[in-house]
Scaffold this motif. Sequence first.
Motif, PDB file in Angstrom:
ATOM      1  N   ALA A  93       0.837  -1.207   0.000  1.00 31.66           N
ATOM      2  CA  ALA A  93       0.000   0.000   0.000  1.00 31.66           C
ATOM      3  C   ALA A  93       0.869   1.254   0.000  1.00 31.66           C
ATOM      4  O   ALA A  93       0.596   2.217  -0.731  1.00 31.66           O
ATOM      5  CB  ALA A  93      -0.941  -0.006   1.201  1.00 31.66           C
ATOM      6  N   SER A 137      -5.938   7.387  -5.199  1.00 32.42           N
ATOM      7  CA  SER A 137      -5.099   6.881  -4.105  1.00 32.42           C
ATOM      8  C   SER A 137      -4.543   8.014  -3.261  1.00 32.42           C
ATOM      9  O   SER A 137      -4.047   9.012  -3.781  1.00 32.42           O
ATOM     10  CB  SER A 137      -3.945   6.044  -4.669  1.00 32.42           C
ATOM     11  OG  SER A 137      -4.430   4.867  -5.272  1.00 32.42           O
ATOM     12  N   THR A 153      -4.537   2.230   0.921  1.00 34.27           N
ATOM     13  CA  THR A 153      -4.191   3.249  -0.066  1.00 34.27           C
ATOM     14  C   THR A 153      -5.214   4.378  -0.111  1.00 34.27           C
ATOM     15  O   THR A 153      -4.971   5.402  -0.758  1.00 34.27           O
ATOM     16  CB  THR A 153      -4.078   2.647  -1.484  1.00 34.27           C
ATOM     17  OG1 THR A 153      -5.343   2.075  -1.857  1.00 34.27           O
ATOM     18  CG2 THR A 153      -2.982   1.590  -1.535  1.00 34.27           C
TER      19      THR A 153
END
Length: 368
Positions: free
Chosen positions: A72, A140, A186
Amino acid sequence: MAAAALAPRLAQQAAASDQVGGFPEEEFRWLRTASLLTAPLSGDLGGADLMLPNRTLELLQTLRHVGRGNLAVGRVYEGHANALMLMQRHGRAEQIKKWAADARKGHLFGVWNTQAQDGVRLEALPNGRFRLHGSKTFGSGAGHLTRPLITGALPDGSWQMFILPTDEQPTTVDPSFWQPLGMQATASFRVDLTNAEVGPEDLLGQPGDYYQQPGFSGGAIRFAAVQLGGAEAVFDETRRFLRDTGRTDDPYQRMRLGELAVLIESGNLWLRGAADHASRPDADANADATVAYANLMRTAIEDICLRTLQLAERCVGARGLLRPEPFERLHRDLTHYLRQPAPDAAVADAGRFVLEQTTPAYSLWQHD
């Protein structure tokens, strides 16, 4: 290498940030302390020159190590690096200076390009500024990135990059969009940019620059490097699990570990090959070849990661897939992150390229 030293710490913290709506804030403070947030900047801007073609291998290795620690974190960091590289490639001198200073202050950058039917549009205003309408999906780091590089349609339909200071402009984050199998931390939410404004100083490059090749498709080698780091984490944890459970004398476990070692080393050879190919003098002029090799590399890394997961599952069995063992999280994260856009089109395009060439196989990619 700073990223290699930081990877074990990232791995130790990964389970704590693995939750929908979470974000590895502390981990990015560590990256800043290690000067990794500025590493993709040129040396005269306070960076480590990782954006230079002859430093591509070091960039990919940095991404691999961050991914090895936490996929992530690797995903968000790759977007940060991509944005800084685009900014330096297409920005005006005064823009580059301003945004580099932001990076040194700890601002997180990223790239938000994906959208659904209500995509981003720029409405021209009488004062020379633009009002934004619409949303981005898979944003993200939403709510945490303060300098996302975003794409949107100008009134004439052309595609324009801009960097939005989200700490100054209104955005609406929709966390309900992000209910993923993996990569929970994320924070890849839907972001509504409606009523935010940008000025000429925020517009990056010329319309259409975002899709310039080989930069657009050739950048796949960066996310593939992060993916390979995830596969290395699976390998390391599999070997540890077998040692901890006293199963290293089993001939079938040895066979599987040998197969895993072949896969991981193959991935690292692809990493080196991709770096060499991307840094050759004619990489931009011969963009078709550069993109084709990047597509080969991303295809090979995907296959390596999928086979690594399958072999690791057989090694650790049902017991190893129980929490608090890390395999369950690693499996979810890597499986999800491997779902990158257009994998079939990527390998088909590489096939098209090689079919158009008459060069013998030994020199097709200029290895000699």
